[in-house]
Design a protein around this motif. Sequence first.
Motif, PDB file in Angstrom:
ATOM      1  N   VAL A 127       0.814  -1.222   0.000  1.00 36.09           N
ATOM      2  CA  VAL A 127       0.000   0.000   0.000  1.00 36.09           C
ATOM      3  C   VAL A 127       0.846   1.270   0.000  1.00 36.09           C
ATOM      4  O   VAL A 127       0.300   2.375  -0.045  1.00 36.09           O
ATOM      5  CB  VAL A 127      -0.970   0.028   1.207  1.00 36.09           C
ATOM      6  N   GLY A 128       2.163   1.120   0.031  1.00 42.57           N
ATOM      7  CA  GLY A 128       2.991   2.309  -0.032  1.00 42.57           C
ATOM      8  C   GLY A 128       4.459   1.960  -0.054  1.00 42.57           C
ATOM      9  O   GLY A 128       4.855   0.880   0.383  1.00 42.57           O
ATOM     10  N   LEU A 129       5.256   2.871  -0.584  1.00 38.70           N
ATOM     11  CA  LEU A 129       6.711   2.725  -0.585  1.00 38.70           C
ATOM     12  C   LEU A 129       7.301   3.968   0.074  1.00 38.70           C
ATOM     13  O   LEU A 129       6.802   5.072  -0.120  1.00 38.70           O
ATOM     14  CB  LEU A 129       7.241   2.593  -2.013  1.00 38.70           C
ATOM     15  N   ASP A 131      -3.492  11.979  -1.127  1.00 35.95           N
ATOM     16  CA  ASP A 131      -3.750  12.229  -2.552  1.00 35.95           C
ATOM     17  C   ASP A 131      -3.098  11.144  -3.408  1.00 35.95           C
ATOM     18  O   ASP A 131      -3.725  10.611  -4.330  1.00 35.95           O
ATOM     19  CB  ASP A 131      -3.188  13.599  -2.963  1.00 35.95           C
ATOM     20  N   ASN A 132      -1.839  10.844  -3.129  1.00 31.39           N
ATOM     21  CA  ASN A 132      -1.133   9.827  -3.915  1.00 31.39           C
ATOM     22  C   ASN A 132      -1.812   8.473  -3.798  1.00 31.39           C
ATOM     23  O   ASN A 132      -1.938   7.740  -4.781  1.00 31.39           O
ATOM     24  CB  ASN A 132       0.315   9.684  -3.432  1.00 31.39           C
ATOM     25  N   THR A 133      -2.239   8.149  -2.582  1.00 29.01           N
ATOM     26  CA  THR A 133      -2.861   6.857  -2.338  1.00 29.01           C
ATOM     27  C   THR A 133      -4.184   6.752  -3.089  1.00 29.01           C
ATOM     28  O   THR A 133      -4.497   5.719  -3.692  1.00 29.01           O
ATOM     29  CB  THR A 133      -3.081   6.660  -0.831  1.00 29.01           C
ATOM     30  N   ARG A 134      -4.936   7.850  -3.109  1.00 31.03           N
ATOM     31  CA  ARG A 134      -6.211   7.831  -3.828  1.00 31.03           C
ATOM     32  C   ARG A 134      -5.991   7.713  -5.319  1.00 31.03           C
ATOM     33  O   ARG A 134      -6.770   7.057  -6.023  1.00 31.03           O
ATOM     34  CB  ARG A 134      -7.010   9.089  -3.482  1.00 31.03           C
ATOM     35  N   GLU A 135      -4.930   8.333  -5.810  1.00 34.10           N
ATOM     36  CA  GLU A 135      -4.626   8.194  -7.228  1.00 34.10           C
ATOM     37  C   GLU A 135      -4.298   6.735  -7.550  1.00 34.10           C
ATOM     38  O   GLU A 135      -4.679   6.216  -8.603  1.00 34.10           O
ATOM     39  CB  GLU A 135      -3.436   9.096  -7.578  1.00 34.10           C
ATOM     40  N   TRP A 136      -3.607   6.085  -6.634  1.00 30.54           N
ATOM     41  CA  TRP A 136      -3.267   4.676  -6.831  1.00 30.54           C
ATOM     42  C   TRP A 136      -4.513   3.795  -6.850  1.00 30.54           C
ATOM     43  O   TRP A 136      -4.543   2.745  -7.488  1.00 30.54           O
ATOM     44  CB  TRP A 136      -2.276   4.224  -5.760  1.00 30.54           C
ATOM     45  N   MET A 137      -5.574   4.216  -6.156  1.00 32.32           N
ATOM     46  CA  MET A 137      -6.827   3.456  -6.162  1.00 32.32           C
ATOM     47  C   MET A 137      -7.407   3.394  -7.568  1.00 32.32           C
ATOM     48  O   MET A 137      -8.000   2.392  -7.962  1.00 32.32           O
ATOM     49  CB  MET A 137      -7.852   4.089  -5.218  1.00 32.32           C
ATOM     50  N   LEU A 138      -7.248   4.466  -8.319  1.00 25.53           N
ATOM     51  CA  LEU A 138      -7.729   4.468  -9.702  1.00 25.53           C
ATOM     52  C   LEU A 138      -7.003   3.396 -10.494  1.00 25.53           C
ATOM     53  O   LEU A 138      -7.607   2.651 -11.275  1.00 25.53           O
ATOM     54  CB  LEU A 138      -7.514   5.849 -10.332  1.00 25.53           C
ATOM     55  N   LEU A 139      -5.707   3.305 -10.274  1.00 30.66           N
ATOM     56  CA  LEU A 139      -4.909   2.277 -10.951  1.00 30.66           C
ATOM     57  C   LEU A 139      -5.391   0.877 -10.577  1.00 30.66           C
ATOM     58  O   LEU A 139      -5.619   0.029 -11.438  1.00 30.66           O
ATOM     59  CB  LEU A 139      -3.434   2.460 -10.585  1.00 30.66           C
TER      60      LEU A 139
END
Lengths: 232, 232
Positions: A74-76, A134-142
């Motif tokens: 879920v993150g790096l 914000d970054n995490t939510r963008e990753w949800m789209l992916l």
Amino acid sequence: MRRACSECGVRDQALCASLTDDQLAVLSRAGRRRYVAKGESVIWAGDENMICANVVAGVFKLSTSTADGREQIVGLLYPADFLGRPYAPSSNYTVDALTDAELCVFPRKHFEQALHDYEELERLLLQRTLDELDNTREWMLLLGRKTAEEKVASFIVQMSRRLAKGRCGASTGEEFLLPLSRTQVADVLGLTIETVSRQMTRLKSAGVIDLPTTRSIRVLDRPALSARAEHA
Amino acid sequence: MRRACSECGVRDQALCASLTDDQLAVLSRAGRRRYVAKGESVIWAGDENMICANVVAGVFKLSTSTADGREQIVGLLYPADFLGRPYAPSSNYTVDALTDAELCVFPRKHFEQALHDYEELERLLLQRTLDELDNTREWMLLLGRKTAEEKVASFIVQMSRRLAKGRCGASTGEEFLLPLSRTQVADVLGLTIETVSRQMTRLKSAGVIDLPTTRSIRVLDRPALSARAEHA
DNA sequence: CGGATGATTGATATATCTCAAGAGTAGTGG
DNA sequence: CCACTACTCTTGAGATATATCAATCATCCG
């Protein structure tokens, strides 16, 4: 012997950038350096949440998993990133070192006290947390909506932004070393290792990237790569 | 005529809970009530980021989408939740009302000033943002690694926790009204509308839930539902 | 050089999507 | 109050992207 913060490689990039030398001197008495070997866990999901830290060197992954062992990264975290979860008694995810790494560790309670004492520190952590959200939510789209090819291309774009050497130079021909195995890439993207592998060779065959070794990637055609990251 | 904060339904649940009546009186001079109709957008992705707000009533969705129109809902907001993005010039996602709703709106700059002036407010926003980040990361596991049945069951579990009436009473037999269409549920879960529909009827056939109307759900067997949310 | 681990490639299975039709549901106006 | 229209939801049949299972191929390290 304690290493002075003034000599720290991330003094001006980490949260510490919000503190004066005097403030930092106080805080640093509660902290210590810790070297972490590749593969070692720093925090376990569900365990009591004891520490906060700044990443000084190396790369870490945050991950959760289902009861039957399916894992999702879920993150790096990279140098100067903040690691830990203030204000919670236990952690929701496991943190492991992907490379040999170095941390500047504080007991969580001390760090929370510092957040209370230094409002600039707290403000900077808030801003970073909002960015991370914000970054995490963008990753949800992916994860939810992108195809395998888009996922792999997006991943390479993002990693190259973080890791490519001559970031200020040409936008093409960059080579970088992946800190993740194929399995871990799959766990970032919500795919299987085989699908990741196939998409990588597809991109290579198309002349978009080169794979000099199994752990390194060279971006040959960044516009084409970005196009494949957006649109199937 | 301005409505007094002391009469506000979310005075003690929203971020305002961190402020004294006097502090709130100052802040509230910058704010205003705004009624939002179902379907109306409050913030557009990419647009200049002008406002922050507290949700007073209703439900909102946060969403992003790909260039070719695939949409992913990245968050839902309920009464007392905070809406907006301090410290950023533009927004990364669109915010729409799923029901008729009511907001307590502040110009972003005023709200940032309040964060600066009232450290308890800033601390509470930090804590909520950290919680939100945890929730979002947990949702990544669902998007990346769960099956369609697990996704739908997880969704119902989560919605029932938020929306079921007698939350303090029996854990079973609860009925609630979905604020989302099937298409929107699909956009939360990274599925198609047809798959959501099929999984819903499967759960109904299995006697785990009932679907009195197309927009309402009754949980008949919560343990069974939870089991299906975890394990395929 | 040999064994172990990780990556690639191939063949097949399957969950989910896509396309298409039919069935509810709700709103509108006569 | 009852059509009539427009949605949204459900259901079905078939297509397809990705997963699964299995084998071969690199790479690393002793």
